[in-house]
Write a protein that holds these residues in place. Structure first.
Motif, PDB file in Angstrom:
ATOM      1  N   VAL A   1      13.941  14.216   5.309  1.00  0.00           N
ATOM      2  CA  VAL A   1      15.372  14.312   5.048  1.00  0.00           C
ATOM      3  C   VAL A   1      15.593  15.456   4.072  1.00  0.00           C
ATOM      4  CG1 VAL A   1      17.429  13.107   4.224  1.00  0.00           C
ATOM      5  CG2 VAL A   1      15.619  11.825   5.377  1.00  0.00           C
ATOM      6  N   GLY A   2      16.349  16.446   4.499  1.00  0.00           N
ATOM      7  CA  GLY A   2      16.590  17.596   3.637  1.00  0.00           C
ATOM      8  C   GLY A   2      16.541  18.889   4.416  1.00  0.00           C
ATOM      9  N   TRP A   3      16.132  19.954   3.718  1.00  0.00           N
ATOM     10  CA  TRP A   3      16.165  21.298   4.286  1.00  0.00           C
ATOM     11  C   TRP A   3      14.781  21.925   4.307  1.00  0.00           C
ATOM     12  CZ3 TRP A   3      21.023  23.213   5.760  1.00  0.00           C
ATOM     13  CH2 TRP A   3      22.121  22.455   5.300  1.00  0.00           C
ATOM     14  N   THR A   4      14.606  22.864   5.194  1.00  0.00           N
ATOM     15  CA  THR A   4      13.400  23.663   5.215  1.00  0.00           C
ATOM     16  C   THR A   4      13.785  25.127   5.384  1.00  0.00           C
ATOM     17  OG1 THR A   4      11.186  23.908   6.185  1.00  0.00           O
ATOM     18  CG2 THR A   4      13.007  23.542   7.716  1.00  0.00           C
ATOM     19  N   LEU A   5      12.873  26.009   5.062  1.00  0.00           N
ATOM     20  CA  LEU A   5      13.147  27.439   5.088  1.00  0.00           C
ATOM     21  C   LEU A   5      13.053  28.000   6.499  1.00  0.00           C
ATOM     22  CD1 LEU A   5      13.587  29.829   3.054  1.00  0.00           C
ATOM     23  CD2 LEU A   5      11.107  30.153   3.114  1.00  0.00           C
ATOM     24  N   ASN A   6      13.967  28.912   6.823  1.00  0.00           N
ATOM     25  CA  ASN A   6      13.846  29.687   8.057  1.00  0.00           C
ATOM     26  C   ASN A   6      12.928  30.865   7.748  1.00  0.00           C
ATOM     27  OD1 ASN A   6      14.052  31.204  10.379  1.00  0.00           O
ATOM     28  ND2 ASN A   6      16.219  31.711  10.119  1.00  0.00           N
ATOM     29  N   PHE A   7      11.679  30.772   8.162  1.00  0.00           N
ATOM     30  CA  PHE A   7      10.697  31.799   7.828  1.00  0.00           C
ATOM     31  C   PHE A   7      10.947  33.099   8.585  1.00  0.00           C
ATOM     32  CE2 PHE A   7       8.653  27.945   6.418  1.00  0.00           C
ATOM     33  CZ  PHE A   7       7.979  28.346   5.261  1.00  0.00           C
ATOM     34  N   GLY A   8      11.939  33.093   9.461  1.00  0.00           N
ATOM     35  CA  GLY A   8      12.320  34.320  10.159  1.00  0.00           C
ATOM     36  C   GLY A   8      13.365  35.115   9.404  1.00  0.00           C
ATOM     37  N   ASN A   9      13.869  34.562   8.297  1.00  0.00           N
ATOM     38  CA  ASN A   9      14.872  35.238   7.480  1.00  0.00           C
ATOM     39  C   ASN A   9      14.225  35.681   6.165  1.00  0.00           C
ATOM     40  OD1 ASN A   9      17.079  35.945   5.790  1.00  0.00           O
ATOM     41  ND2 ASN A   9      18.436  34.606   6.948  1.00  0.00           N
ATOM     42  N   PRO A  10      14.083  36.982   5.928  1.00  0.00           N
ATOM     43  CA  PRO A  10      13.382  37.471   4.733  1.00  0.00           C
ATOM     44  C   PRO A  10      14.039  37.085   3.419  1.00  0.00           C
ATOM     45  CG  PRO A  10      14.499  39.279   5.872  1.00  0.00           C
ATOM     46  CD  PRO A  10      14.552  38.088   6.784  1.00  0.00           C
ATOM     47  N   ILE A  11      15.331  36.773   3.424  1.00  0.00           N
ATOM     48  CA  ILE A  11      16.020  36.399   2.181  1.00  0.00           C
ATOM     49  C   ILE A  11      15.402  35.129   1.606  1.00  0.00           C
ATOM     50  CG2 ILE A  11      18.225  35.719   1.154  1.00  0.00           C
ATOM     51  CD1 ILE A  11      19.632  37.409   3.218  1.00  0.00           C
ATOM     52  N   GLY A  12      14.963  34.228   2.480  1.00  0.00           N
ATOM     53  CA  GLY A  12      14.338  32.989   2.021  1.00  0.00           C
ATOM     54  C   GLY A  12      13.089  33.233   1.203  1.00  0.00           C
ATOM     55  N   TYR A  13      12.307  34.223   1.608  1.00  0.00           N
ATOM     56  CA  TYR A  13      11.101  34.558   0.855  1.00  0.00           C
ATOM     57  C   TYR A  13      11.459  35.025  -0.558  1.00  0.00           C
ATOM     58  CZ  TYR A  13       8.586  34.436   5.317  1.00  0.00           C
ATOM     59  OH  TYR A  13       8.041  34.042   6.511  1.00  0.00           O
ATOM     60  N   VAL A  14      12.550  35.782  -0.661  1.00  0.00           N
ATOM     61  CA  VAL A  14      12.985  36.284  -1.965  1.00  0.00           C
ATOM     62  C   VAL A  14      13.368  35.121  -2.871  1.00  0.00           C
ATOM     63  CG1 VAL A  14      14.715  37.675  -3.172  1.00  0.00           C
ATOM     64  CG2 VAL A  14      13.763  38.467  -1.004  1.00  0.00           C
ATOM     65  N   ILE A  15      14.119  34.153  -2.324  1.00  0.00           N
ATOM     66  CA  ILE A  15      14.592  33.019  -3.119  1.00  0.00           C
ATOM     67  C   ILE A  15      13.428  32.224  -3.696  1.00  0.00           C
ATOM     68  CG2 ILE A  15      15.796  30.793  -2.988  1.00  0.00           C
ATOM     69  CD1 ILE A  15      17.708  32.064  -0.995  1.00  0.00           C
ATOM     70  N   PHE A  16      12.350  32.076  -2.934  1.00  0.00           N
ATOM     71  CA  PHE A  16      11.220  31.267  -3.383  1.00  0.00           C
ATOM     72  C   PHE A  16      10.124  32.081  -4.072  1.00  0.00           C
ATOM     73  CE2 PHE A  16      12.890  27.963  -0.544  1.00  0.00           C
ATOM     74  CZ  PHE A  16      12.678  26.841  -1.331  1.00  0.00           C
ATOM     75  N   LEU A  17       9.756  33.213  -3.481  1.00  0.00           N
ATOM     76  CA  LEU A  17       8.607  33.958  -3.986  1.00  0.00           C
ATOM     77  C   LEU A  17       8.876  34.655  -5.318  1.00  0.00           C
ATOM     78  CD1 LEU A  17       7.017  35.496  -0.765  1.00  0.00           C
ATOM     79  CD2 LEU A  17       6.279  33.505  -2.072  1.00  0.00           C
ATOM     80  N   VAL A  18      10.060  35.254  -5.466  1.00  0.00           N
ATOM     81  CA  VAL A  18      10.367  35.958  -6.705  1.00  0.00           C
ATOM     82  C   VAL A  18      10.285  35.032  -7.925  1.00  0.00           C
ATOM     83  CG1 VAL A  18      12.163  37.195  -7.987  1.00  0.00           C
ATOM     84  CG2 VAL A  18      11.704  37.778  -5.602  1.00  0.00           C
ATOM     85  N   PRO A  19      10.925  33.834  -7.907  1.00  0.00           N
ATOM     86  CA  PRO A  19      10.781  32.935  -9.058  1.00  0.00           C
ATOM     87  C   PRO A  19       9.336  32.484  -9.294  1.00  0.00           C
ATOM     88  CG  PRO A  19      12.659  32.289  -7.728  1.00  0.00           C
ATOM     89  CD  PRO A  19      11.908  33.312  -6.938  1.00  0.00           C
ATOM     90  N   LEU A  20       8.597  32.208  -8.217  1.00  0.00           N
ATOM     91  CA  LEU A  20       7.206  31.763  -8.373  1.00  0.00           C
ATOM     92  C   LEU A  20       6.343  32.856  -8.991  1.00  0.00           C
ATOM     93  CD1 LEU A  20       6.629  29.782  -5.040  1.00  0.00           C
ATOM     94  CD2 LEU A  20       7.021  28.868  -7.333  1.00  0.00           C
ATOM     95  N   VAL A  21       6.533  34.092  -8.533  1.00  0.00           N
ATOM     96  CA  VAL A  21       5.794  35.221  -9.107  1.00  0.00           C
ATOM     97  C   VAL A  21       6.185  35.421 -10.573  1.00  0.00           C
ATOM     98  CG1 VAL A  21       5.468  37.727  -9.005  1.00  0.00           C
ATOM     99  CG2 VAL A  21       5.447  36.387  -6.896  1.00  0.00           C
ATOM    100  N   ALA A  22       7.473  35.270 -10.878  1.00  0.00           N
ATOM    101  CA  ALA A  22       7.940  35.425 -12.239  1.00  0.00           C
ATOM    102  C   ALA A  22       7.308  34.390 -13.162  1.00  0.00           C
ATOM    103  CB  ALA A  22       9.468  35.313 -12.283  1.00  0.00           C
ATOM    104  N   ILE A  23       7.253  33.134 -12.706  1.00  0.00           N
ATOM    105  CA  ILE A  23       6.638  32.071 -13.505  1.00  0.00           C
ATOM    106  C   ILE A  23       5.149  32.346 -13.713  1.00  0.00           C
ATOM    107  CG2 ILE A  23       6.019  29.629 -13.512  1.00  0.00           C
ATOM    108  CD1 ILE A  23       8.668  29.064 -12.113  1.00  0.00           C
ATOM    109  N   LEU A  24       4.477  32.822 -12.660  1.00  0.00           N
ATOM    110  CA  LEU A  24       3.054  33.141 -12.757  1.00  0.00           C
ATOM    111  C   LEU A  24       2.823  34.254 -13.780  1.00  0.00           C
ATOM    112  CD1 LEU A  24       0.166  32.758 -11.738  1.00  0.00           C
ATOM    113  CD2 LEU A  24       0.654  34.406  -9.922  1.00  0.00           C
ATOM    114  N   LEU A  25       3.663  35.289 -13.742  1.00  0.00           N
ATOM    115  CA  LEU A  25       3.531  36.395 -14.703  1.00  0.00           C
ATOM    116  C   LEU A  25       3.802  35.929 -16.129  1.00  0.00           C
ATOM    117  CD1 LEU A  25       5.274  39.302 -12.725  1.00  0.00           C
ATOM    118  CD2 LEU A  25       2.830  39.014 -13.171  1.00  0.00           C
TER     119      LEU A  25
END
Length: 363
Positions: A335-359
């Protein structure tokens, strides 16, 4: 208390995992698109019952064994946490494996029975449905963001009051159990990490709000109600979680600056209250959304079916469709949402914050 918490979390986890086949969208069974007139097929009903009974029964046996082990052996808290975590992951992995088994069985049944034969695949759009959308506006999420910025500013202002060892982790009892050396970066690491998470929540909120509202051609009223319910309660639940996270992180940060400000019962109660409220919210969210298209099925149409999107779903779990502008789509199992991996904007929403936290962590 540790045992009680893990049992409480596990029971809710098992309850949701067991009920999932009956909470997903009515025309999707084990990640497979099924025409409306076949959703009550005896074999499909049997698949769902077998999945739920197997997951529920096995989980009950494992959790009972975990409880007896903890009561008779009186293990250390670290052992209780480790075994409890392993059990929760095992339940998830087992239910996932069982899902894939019935996903394959459902696909096979659909193909052998030629359910899509002689049916016209239809995609329906209702431009008026946006006017009924009750999602929270994105700027509401600025409330926890502003609080977090304030906490960061206050920490900088009170830097001299900070201890030489900065806490980096807190146990279930609310007490710090891991530390690092005091530096300007480590002093604000906790609220800074929260700030990145909150920015990600805003991105998810905006992406979800802009995502398409997909209606069923065969049960338009039911699907409309489900989509509006999903969007509304997702919005409220995400805001609740972001606000509670802000309160809890701010609490720990202020406790670090002023050790005598909170003590005793409050230290233990804060993470416990957070957990209880989030779990209760998860249950309400799952039930509200899961049952929303099961109570309004008027207007069902024959000789047509929804557009078959199975080819865009990998295993019924991963969605990849470059032609779909939606950043997020409704899950096919869960129940909920999942990412459309065919839309590059989704990668930005998730990957940028994760990379920022890692740094931030490395710094």
């Amino acid at each position: 208390m540790t045992l009680t918490l893990f049992l409480m979390i596990s029971i809710i986890l098992v309850g949701i995992q067991t009920a999932v086949p009956f909470l997903v969208k009515r025309t999707v069974i084990f990640g497979v698109t099924v025409p409306e007139k076949h959703i009550k097929n005896e074999k499909l009903t049997a698949y769902k019952k077998k999945y739920s009974l197997t997951v529920g029964l096995l989980s009950f046996i494992v959790l009972a064994g975990y409880l007896l082990w903890a009561l008779f052996n009186n293990p250390a808290e670290e052992q209780t946490v480790l075994i409890g975590t392993l059990i929760q992951f095992s339940i998830i992995l087992f239910s996932l494996a069982l899902y894939f088994f019935f996903h394959g069985k459902t696909l096979q049944l659909k193909r052998e029975s030629n359910w899509m034969e002689n049916l016209t695949q239809v995609t329906i759009t209702d431009l008026s449905v946006r006017a009924k959308d009750e999602m929270l506006p994105w700027y509401v999420y600025l409330i926890p963001l502003i609080i977090t910025v304030g906490v960061i500013g206050y920490t900088v202002f009170q830097y001299d009051l900070l201890p030489e060892q900065i806490p980096t982790h807190w146990g279930i009892n609310g007490e710090a159990d891991a530390f690092t050396e005091k530096t300007p970066m480590s002093a604000i690491m906790l609220p800074l990490t929260l700030l990145v998470l909150l920015l990600m929540y805003i991105g998810i909120q905006v992406g979800t709000k802009k995502s398409g509202i997909k209606l069923s051609a065969t049960s338009t009223n039911a699907s409309r109600l489900r989509q509006l319910t999903l969007r509304k309660y997702t919005s409220w639940f995400m805001f609740l979680v972001s606000f509670l996270l802000t309160v809890m992180f701010s609490f720990f940060q202020l406790t670090m600056i002023h050790p005598d400000l909170f003590a005793g019962t409050i230290m233990v109660a804060t993470p416990l209250i957070f957990l209880v409220v989030v779990l209760a919210g998860t249950i309400v969210f799952a039930i509200k959304v899961g049952r929303s298209d099961k109570v309004s099925i008027a207007g069902t149409k024959e000789k047509i079916t929804d557009f078959d999107e199975d080819s865009h779903w990998i295993g019924g779990l991963i969605y990849f469709n470059k032609n779909d502008p939606s950043i997020f789509v409704e899950k096919r199992f869960g129940v909920g949402w999942t990412l459309n991996f065919g839309n590059p904007i989704g990668y930005v929403i998730f990957l940028v914050p994760l990379v920022a936290i890692l740094l931030l962590t490395l710094l």
